[in-house]
Design a protein around this motif. Structure first.
Motif, mmCIF file in Angstrom:
data_model
loop_
_atom_site.group_PDB
_atom_site.id
_atom_site.type_symbol
_atom_site.label_atom_id
_atom_site.label_comp_id
_atom_site.label_asym_id
_atom_site.label_seq_id
_atom_site.Cartn_x
_atom_site.Cartn_y
_atom_site.Cartn_z
ATOM 1 N N ASN A 129 107.666 -63.238 -22.245
ATOM 2 C CA ASN A 129 108.891 -63.426 -23.020
ATOM 3 C C ASN A 129 108.732 -62.729 -24.356
ATOM 4 O OD1 ASN A 129 111.216 -64.356 -24.221
ATOM 5 N ND2 ASN A 129 110.982 -66.445 -23.478
ATOM 6 N N GLY A 130 109.567 -61.740 -24.616
ATOM 7 C CA GLY A 130 109.469 -60.997 -25.860
ATOM 8 C C GLY A 130 109.763 -61.875 -27.065
ATOM 9 N N THR A 131 108.999 -61.688 -28.133
ATOM 10 C CA THR A 131 109.225 -62.434 -29.372
ATOM 11 C C THR A 131 110.079 -61.602 -30.312
ATOM 12 O OG1 THR A 131 107.267 -61.538 -30.464
ATOM 13 C CG2 THR A 131 106.957 -63.508 -29.112
ATOM 14 N N PRO A 132 110.740 -62.231 -31.294
ATOM 15 C CA PRO A 132 111.579 -61.472 -32.230
ATOM 16 C C PRO A 132 110.841 -60.376 -32.972
ATOM 17 C CG PRO A 132 112.038 -63.808 -32.406
ATOM 18 C CD PRO A 132 110.832 -63.675 -31.514
ATOM 19 N N LYS A 133 109.526 -60.526 -33.138
ATOM 20 C CA LYS A 133 108.743 -59.523 -33.855
ATOM 21 C C LYS A 133 107.975 -58.619 -32.902
ATOM 22 C CE LYS A 133 108.052 -62.526 -37.897
ATOM 23 N NZ LYS A 133 107.047 -63.153 -38.778
ATOM 24 N N ALA A 134 108.402 -58.607 -31.633
ATOM 25 C CA ALA A 134 107.642 -57.867 -30.625
ATOM 26 C C ALA A 134 107.642 -56.365 -30.861
ATOM 27 C CB ALA A 134 108.199 -58.160 -29.227
ATOM 28 N N GLN A 135 108.599 -55.862 -31.672
ATOM 29 C CA GLN A 135 108.644 -54.431 -31.918
ATOM 30 C C GLN A 135 107.631 -54.008 -32.976
ATOM 31 O OE1 GLN A 135 110.411 -52.551 -29.913
ATOM 32 N NE2 GLN A 135 111.144 -54.395 -28.898
ATOM 33 N N GLU A 136 107.071 -54.969 -33.672
ATOM 34 C CA GLU A 136 106.104 -54.629 -34.711
ATOM 35 C C GLU A 136 104.767 -54.239 -34.078
ATOM 36 O OE1 GLU A 136 105.697 -57.708 -37.544
ATOM 37 O OE2 GLU A 136 107.821 -57.815 -38.042
ATOM 38 N N TYR A 137 104.169 -53.206 -34.628
ATOM 39 C CA TYR A 137 102.907 -52.704 -34.098
ATOM 40 C C TYR A 137 101.824 -53.775 -34.157
ATOM 41 C CZ TYR A 137 98.609 -50.010 -33.742
ATOM 42 O OH TYR A 137 97.379 -49.549 -33.366
ATOM 43 N N SER A 138 101.813 -54.569 -35.227
ATOM 44 C CA SER A 138 100.764 -55.574 -35.401
ATOM 45 C C SER A 138 100.791 -56.619 -34.296
ATOM 46 C CB SER A 138 100.899 -56.253 -36.765
ATOM 47 O OG SER A 138 102.166 -56.884 -36.879
ATOM 48 N N VAL A 139 101.992 -56.971 -33.824
ATOM 49 C CA VAL A 139 102.103 -57.959 -32.751
ATOM 50 C C VAL A 139 101.544 -57.399 -31.450
ATOM 51 C CG1 VAL A 139 103.701 -59.340 -31.366
ATOM 52 C CG2 VAL A 139 104.063 -59.097 -33.833
ATOM 53 N N HIS A 140 101.917 -56.159 -31.119
ATOM 54 C CA HIS A 140 101.397 -55.527 -29.912
ATOM 55 C C HIS A 140 99.879 -55.381 -30.001
ATOM 56 C CE1 HIS A 140 105.142 -54.693 -27.903
ATOM 57 N NE2 HIS A 140 105.638 -54.100 -28.975
ATOM 58 N N GLN A 141 99.385 -54.995 -31.152
ATOM 59 C CA GLN A 141 97.950 -54.829 -31.341
ATOM 60 C C GLN A 141 97.229 -56.154 -31.167
ATOM 61 O OE1 GLN A 141 96.490 -53.923 -35.351
ATOM 62 N NE2 GLN A 141 95.327 -52.208 -34.473
ATOM 63 N N LYS A 142 97.816 -57.218 -31.713
ATOM 64 C CA LYS A 142 97.214 -58.542 -31.578
ATOM 65 C C LYS A 142 97.169 -58.968 -30.125
ATOM 66 C CE LYS A 142 97.783 -63.374 -32.994
ATOM 67 N NZ LYS A 142 98.601 -64.325 -33.793
ATOM 68 N N GLN A 143 98.241 -58.731 -29.386
ATOM 69 C CA GLN A 143 98.278 -59.121 -27.979
ATOM 70 C C GLN A 143 97.236 -58.358 -27.170
ATOM 71 O OE1 GLN A 143 102.661 -58.597 -27.387
ATOM 72 N NE2 GLN A 143 102.538 -60.629 -26.475
ATOM 73 N N ILE A 144 97.081 -57.075 -27.465
ATOM 74 C CA ILE A 144 96.087 -56.276 -26.736
ATOM 75 C C ILE A 144 94.670 -56.759 -27.034
ATOM 76 C CG2 ILE A 144 95.082 -53.982 -26.526
ATOM 77 C CD1 ILE A 144 97.902 -52.842 -26.976
ATOM 78 N N LEU A 145 94.378 -57.013 -28.299
ATOM 79 C CA LEU A 145 93.049 -57.491 -28.674
ATOM 80 C C LEU A 145 92.755 -58.860 -28.066
ATOM 81 C CD1 LEU A 145 92.884 -56.409 -32.431
ATOM 82 C CD2 LEU A 145 91.689 -55.379 -30.485
ATOM 83 N N LEU A 146 93.739 -59.754 -28.121
ATOM 84 C CA LEU A 146 93.558 -61.073 -27.515
ATOM 85 C C LEU A 146 93.385 -60.957 -26.004
ATOM 86 C CD1 LEU A 146 96.201 -63.169 -29.494
ATOM 87 C CD2 LEU A 146 93.705 -63.403 -29.610
ATOM 88 N N GLY A 147 94.144 -60.045 -25.404
ATOM 89 C CA GLY A 147 94.024 -59.843 -23.966
ATOM 90 C C GLY A 147 92.651 -59.334 -23.564
#
Length: 319
Positions: A129-147
């Motif tokens: 489920n996309g979050t409101p801040k999903a377009q921000e690079y930091s959010v994508h980067q955080k998800q990749i690192l956590l993954g």
């Protein structure tokens, strides 16, 4: 509200309804449809004024909805990459499950589970489920690192029992039974749920959009995000926990009953059993919770409640 969510809300209220929809939407043949055809299908749905009732009345419209469910993300309305569409989940995870369940060396087990969790985590990330801040690079980067962290941790946890047994030469029949037959199911169930929770953790922090019954977005809720992630994690734990446990029970019964005389015939029988269980459990796990989730007014944040008098709120759960 996206057309996919409108369909889930109209025809996905009961487990049986969701199961039948997923059973059709998971057809691997839908992967052969071109992007242009998917776009034409979405246009057909969006221009159809009877989106809530038409699938039951018109076969062409129903097929269009099934293609939309299997190919289009309900948050972004973008076409999902072929490898990460729901119909691709079974063909790709099946060999990974078979290989992961057959490893007897720690390093081989680690590698196979690393590949397995890499794909399932990427699938979760793409279909989350996309979050409101999903377009921000930091959010994508955080998800990749956590993954990546969750994948490595899960692969280590899965290989640890074999490493322990092989290192200390624990060859008793009881220990072998526990480590090779009984332990993989709960481990895969727990680690699969863990990777889902980790890669979608930004939904806890940022929240997800909630809509009223008319499909209008009325706010962003962290509580709805938590509910969506927990439901998805539980369904993934049930999927892979059962897929690794039930075949072992069935194969034990087959061997006890001596239904297969030639020992060499056990391997293809085992593969068939795993395939059957995974194919049956996939629509079951996807159907455990509504795709268009509902959250009560009392469970939402006060700032959202202050802006509306609605009593029913909905959100996209993700897969």
């Amino acid at each position: 509200m996206d057309a996919n969510l409108r369909l889930w809300r109209a025809e996905g209220q009961s487990f049986l309804q969701r199961f039948l929809l997923w059973a059709d939407a998971l057809d691997p043949l839908l992967l052969l449809t071109s992007s242009n055809e998917i776009k034409r299908t979405r246009l057909l749905i969006e221009t159809n004024e009877k989106t809530l009732s038409e699938p039951k009345q018109n076969n062409q419209t129903r097929q269009a909805f099934l293609l939309s469910l299997s190919s289009v993300h309900p948050d972004t309305e973008k076409i999902i990459p072929v490898m990460f569409r729901p119909p691709a989940f079974l063909p790709i995870t099946l060999p990974l499950v078979i290989v992961s369940s057959a490893q007897h060396r720690a390093k081989h087990s680690f590698f196979s589970q690393f590949v397995f969790h890499t794909y399932t985590t990427a699938f979760t990330l793409v279909n989350g489920n996309g979050t409101p801040k999903a377009q921000e690079y930091s959010v994508h980067q955080k998800q990749i690192l956590l993954g990546l962290g969750a994948i490595s941790y899960s692969a280590c946890v899965g290989a640890l029992p074999l490493m322990f047994v092989n290192r200390y030469a624990l060859k008793s029949s009881l220990m072998q039974l526990v480590v090779r037959k009984l332990l993989p199911a709960p481990l895969f169930g727990v680690t699969s749920a863990f990777t889902v929770a980790m890669v979608r953790s930004p939904e806890f922090d940022n929240g997800i959009e909630v809509m009223d019954r008319h499909g209008k977005v009325i706010g962003v809720s962290k509580k709805a995000g938590e509910k969506a992630v927990m439901e998805t994690a539980l369904s993934r734990a049930v999927l892979f926990g059962t897929t690794f446990f039930l075949p072992e029970v069935l194969m034990y019964c087959v061997q006890r009953a001596r239904l297969v005389k030639n020992p060499r015939g056990l391997s293809p029988v085992r593969m068939f059993v795993i395939m059957s269980v995974l194919a049956g459990m996939l629509p079951v796990s996807f159907s455990m919770f509504p795709q268009c989730g509902e959250i009560k007014r009392a469970d939402l944040e006060p700032e959202i409640l202050a802006s509306t008098e609605e009593t029913e709120f909905f959100y996209n759960r993700g897969i």
